[in-house]
Write a protein that holds these residues in place. Structure first.
Motif, short mmCIF file in Angstrom:
data_model
loop_
_atom_site.label_atom_id
_atom_site.label_comp_id
_atom_site.label_asym_id
_atom_site.label_seq_id
_atom_site.Cartn_x
_atom_site.Cartn_y
_atom_site.Cartn_z
N ASP A 113 0.77 -1.32 -0.05
CA ASP A 113 0.12 0.10 0.13
C ASP A 113 0.88 1.22 -0.26
N GLN A 116 2.11 1.90 -3.48
CA GLN A 116 0.97 2.45 -4.22
C GLN A 116 0.80 3.99 -4.14
N TRP A 117 0.86 4.39 -2.58
CA TRP A 117 0.42 5.76 -2.67
C TRP A 117 1.78 6.89 -3.05
N ARG A 123 -1.89 1.95 -8.99
CA ARG A 123 -2.74 1.84 -7.72
C ARG A 123 -3.73 1.08 -7.83
N ILE A 127 -6.73 1.90 -2.99
CA ILE A 127 -5.91 3.05 -2.89
C ILE A 127 -6.31 4.14 -3.67
N ARG A 130 -9.13 5.97 -2.04
CA ARG A 130 -8.95 6.78 -0.88
C ARG A 130 -8.21 7.99 -1.30
#
Length: 150
Positions: A113, A116-117, A123, A127, A130
């Motif tokens: 995660d 991915q951010w 993503r 994710i 969000r």
């Protein structure tokens, strides 16, 4: 450099944007920051490929040991090779002319995660949702008032 990247990307100057992207990565600026303020909807296949390349270059630079966690041989190769020719060949194969969705690429690369951010394109759905929610709330949050201790 960020404004020059955004200008190059918006005008379709792919080579210039790629070179500026390499410079941004050398300064450890993650790709999710690069496109701030640029529209992400309805990007053509070439632009999405450029974003995909930027994310891969970021993974190679910021998460060099991640190749050990990847299951697939070709994905390991793309993250660990020193050859730019091999890197680009494998990236084109992996991208498959835009037919592979980002979430499948994320799964193939066994991305966490947090990784991915950092990325702008790679993503998974959770994710991505969000990130969109955060982007929608960002203008309403504004700057908090500074505490004055007088």
């Amino acid at each position: 450099m960020l404004s020059r990247y955004r200008e190059s990307a918006a005008k379709g100057k792919r080579l210039q944007a790629f070179l500026i992207g390499e410079a941004l990565i050398s300064q450890f600026v993650p790709p999710f920051v690069w496109r701030d303020g640029l529209p992400n909807d309805d990007l053509d296949v070439n632009h999405r490929f450029d974003l995909f390349l930027a994310d891969l270059m970021w993974l190679r630079a910021a998460h060099a040991r991640h190749a050990q966690a990847v299951r697939y041989k070709r994905c390991k190769l793309i993250l660990s090779t020193v050859s730019q020719t091999v890197f680009h060949r494998e990236a084109e194969y992996m991208y498959w002319q835009g037919r592979r969705p980002a979430w499948k690429l994320v799964a193939s690369l066994s991305m966490t995660d947090d990784q991915q951010w950092d990325c702008g394109y790679l993503r998974a759905a959770a994710i991505k949702k969000r990130a969109l929610a955060t982007a929608e709330l960002a203008p309403s949050v504004g700057n908090p008032p500074i505490f004055d201790a007088r």
